[in-house]
Design an enzyme around this catalytic site. Structure first.
Site, PDB file in Angstrom:
ATOM      1  N   CYS A  21       1.122  -1.137  -0.020  1.00 42.75           N
ATOM      2  CA  CYS A  21       0.120  -0.071   0.012  1.00 42.75           C
ATOM      3  C   CYS A  21       0.953   1.154   0.050  1.00 42.75           C
ATOM      4  O   CYS A  21       2.139   1.000   0.151  1.00 42.75           O
ATOM      5  CB  CYS A  21      -0.867  -0.032   1.262  1.00 42.75           C
ATOM      6  N   CYS A  94      -4.310  -0.644  -1.962  1.00 40.72           N
ATOM      7  CA  CYS A  94      -4.584   0.746  -2.260  1.00 40.72           C
ATOM      8  C   CYS A  94      -5.791   0.692  -3.091  1.00 40.72           C
ATOM      9  O   CYS A  94      -5.753   0.019  -4.154  1.00 40.72           O
ATOM     10  CB  CYS A  94      -3.330   1.379  -2.808  1.00 40.72           C
ATOM     11  N   CYS A 101       0.618   2.824  -5.873  1.00 36.44           N
ATOM     12  CA  CYS A 101       0.832   1.473  -5.217  1.00 36.44           C
ATOM     13  C   CYS A 101       2.314   0.868  -5.964  1.00 36.44           C
ATOM     14  O   CYS A 101       2.284   0.684  -7.239  1.00 36.44           O
ATOM     15  CB  CYS A 101      -0.176   0.394  -5.069  1.00 36.44           C
TER      16      CYS A 101
END
Length: 168
Positions: A21, A94, A101
């Site tokens: 993330c 994400c 990402c």
């Protein structure tokens, strides 16, 4: 291989799953915790971010603790810290920052996008958002662990992990 095939535990090895993330402070930490605890012995889990936050979000730690998963003392890490390691599966979580990402070539990869619960500004809304994030990731991790992932090749692992996201 189908989802109903059986696997000989003596011929399998744990798979390495990396959750990515942007900040590595909320969604990726929750997913890593679920994979590490629920998949213990089958999954070696880690997480990282392209722009790691200075600390794990306290609501993530609180939410995990409420579900019996101690996660205190963790520190977000940069993707560079894990980029050279082997990963069988890379999961990006994400959603709002999909383009930010990171992606690691060579591993099975899937996007399990979720809204960022850290965007909530009031304690009540943040707790609800983190609970919803936990529940969504818990369903996906449970579905993943119900499969013989240790025996999947990269294409099958990607297909099955993508299917889990689509069905959740």
């Amino acid at each position: 291989m189908t989802m109903t095939d059986t696997v000989n535990p003596a011929t399998t090895r744990p798979i390495s799953v990396l959750v990515l993330c942007t900040g590595n402070s909320a969604r990726s930490q929750i997913a890593e915790a679920l994979l590490a605890t629920r998949g213990e012995g089958r999954i070696v889990a880690s997480s990282a971010g392209s722009h790691p936050a200075p600390r794990v979000n306290p609501y993530a730690v609180e939410t995990l603790r409420e579900h019996g998963i101690p996660w205190e003392g963790r520190t977000p890490q940069h993707i560079d810290a894990v980029a050279e390691s082997h990963h069988d599966l890379v999961i990006t979580v994400c959603d709002n920052a999909r383009d930010a990402c990171p992606f690691l070539p060579g591993a099975a990869a899937v996007h399990w996008g979720l809204p960022d619960p850290a965007e909530e500004t009031t304690p009540e809304a943040a707790r609800r958002a983190f609970d919803a994030t936990f529940d969504a990731l818990d369903r996906r991790v449970t579905a993943l662990l119900a499969l013989p992932v240790e025996s999947f090749d990269a294409a099958t692992l990607t297909e099955q992990a993508r299917r889990i996201h689509e069905l959740s």
